[in-house]
Design an enzyme around this catalytic site. Structure first.
Site, PDB file in Angstrom:
ATOM      1  N   GLU A 176      88.049  36.085  48.602  1.00 40.65           N
ATOM      2  CA  GLU A 176      88.552  36.512  49.685  1.00 40.65           C
ATOM      3  C   GLU A 176      87.856  37.808  50.266  1.00 40.65           C
ATOM      4  O   GLU A 176      88.671  38.906  50.030  1.00 40.65           O
ATOM      5  CB  GLU A 176      90.016  36.618  49.763  1.00 40.65           C
ATOM      6  CG  GLU A 176      90.646  37.143  51.091  1.00 40.65           C
ATOM      7  CD  GLU A 176      92.347  37.518  51.194  1.00 40.65           C
ATOM      8  OE1 GLU A 176      92.770  37.553  52.245  1.00 40.65           O
ATOM      9  OE2 GLU A 176      92.849  37.421  50.210  1.00 40.65           O
ATOM     10  N   LYS A 213      88.291  32.308  51.364  1.00 40.56           N
ATOM     11  CA  LYS A 213      89.340  32.853  52.291  1.00 40.56           C
ATOM     12  C   LYS A 213      88.846  33.949  53.156  1.00 40.56           C
ATOM     13  O   LYS A 213      88.550  34.914  52.651  1.00 40.56           O
ATOM     14  CB  LYS A 213      90.655  33.215  51.513  1.00 40.56           C
ATOM     15  CG  LYS A 213      91.959  33.627  52.397  1.00 40.56           C
ATOM     16  CD  LYS A 213      93.047  33.624  51.945  1.00 40.56           C
ATOM     17  CE  LYS A 213      94.234  33.965  52.485  1.00 40.56           C
ATOM     18  NZ  LYS A 213      95.747  34.277  52.023  1.00 40.56           N
TER      19      LYS A 213
END
Length: 296
Positions: A176, A213
């Protein structure tokens, strides 16, 4: 569910991943949003107990099922806790929901336009414990604030370095590198980000996969090349401060990305709601986010 079955659920993407992983720094804000004031708890133990009550209520709700929620990201204390007398990962798997765990320990100060992750102490031990509990994968967050080529290269390199450690334990990493919605150079910076991710994907051994992500891109379908990449199991989107309405609208413009929302999922839930009202509000949020994710 075994590892292969959980991988197949995520790959199909017939729903979204709930982010229930608020950690120490973000927990008080999450509790306030849930209607629990700072004067209603004292010390970390009580704070984490209150947030676990919230997460347990969500996971226990009939609205929270594997038909629409395909995965859930947990904070370590939540993973080690119980929901309705079961270890939390088991409670999720019993509902057909794939469990993940947040592993990052916060962010360093900004340098070169990014905030790298702080060192993750005892990561191997955490991964071993999580795998024994039946957790499928992990999530690790760092933040990009501006389109600095050196900073973005560093943040992606660090994400993949930790991701390879996760893979070595037979688990699936969600990388992420969040791009701040407040950045005024996001469109240009996201081009740098995608290029660096593609470079790192090319360096992964054949057979290895990661998940990504990412902030919903400024340009729709900018990450389609990542969505279709054979070394990417799934690309999921963070809500990043968007309201649920805005996050769902923007996500729906991006083919193949599914949601991994936190604030946008929880924004209308309150501790003092009666169960019927709570379940209805949660069900409405879940349906809206699922529709944005799968294109219904």
């Amino acid at each position: 569910m075994n590892h292969a079955e959980m991988s197949a659920i995520i790959a199909r993407g017939d729903g979204f991943i709930a982010a229930l992983d608020q950690s120490g720094g973000s927990t008080p804000k999450a509790l306030r949003g849930y209607g629990v004031g700072d004067d209603e708890w004292e010390g970390d133990d009580e704070m984490f107990a209150r947030i676990h009550e919230m997460r347990s209520r969500i996971i226990s709700s009939p609205a929270f099922s594997g038909e629409k929620v395909i995965g859930a990201i947990l904070f370590a204390k939540t993973m080690d806790g119980e929901v309705q007398g079961k270890p939390t990962p088991q409670a999720l798997r019993d509902k057909g929901i794939v469990p993940f765990i947040k592993i990052d320990k916060g962010l360093k100060d900004e340098a070169n336009g990014v905030q790298l992750m702080k060192p993750i102490c005892d990561l191997d031990a955490l991964l071993e414990r999580a795998k024994k509990l039946g957790v499928f994968g992990t999530k690790e967050r760092s933040v990009i604030h501006s389109a600095d080529a050196l900073g973005i290269a560093a943040i992606v390199s660090q994400q993949f370095e930790v991701g390879r450690q996760v893979i070595s334990h037979g688990m699936m990493p969600i990388l992420e590198p969040e791009y701040s919605l407040k950045a005024d150079d996001r469109a240009g910076g996201e081009k740098l980000l995608k290029s660096e991710i593609l470079t790192q994907l090319d360096r992964l051994p054949e057979g290895d996969q990661v998940m990504l992500k990412l902030t919903i891109p400024a340009e729709a379908n900018h990450y389609r090349e990542l969505v279709d990449h054979p070394k990417v199991l799934k690309v999921v989107a963070l809500s990043g401060g968007y309201s649920r309405e805005d996050a769902c609208r923007e996500l729906a413009k991006n083919d193949g990305m599914i949601a991994s929302f936190s604030r946008a999922l929880l924004e209308e839930l309150r501790a003092r709601m009666e169960d019927t009202e709570f379940d209805t509000a949660l069900g409405t949020a879940i349906e809206e986010i699922r529709c944005a994710s799968v294109g219904d």
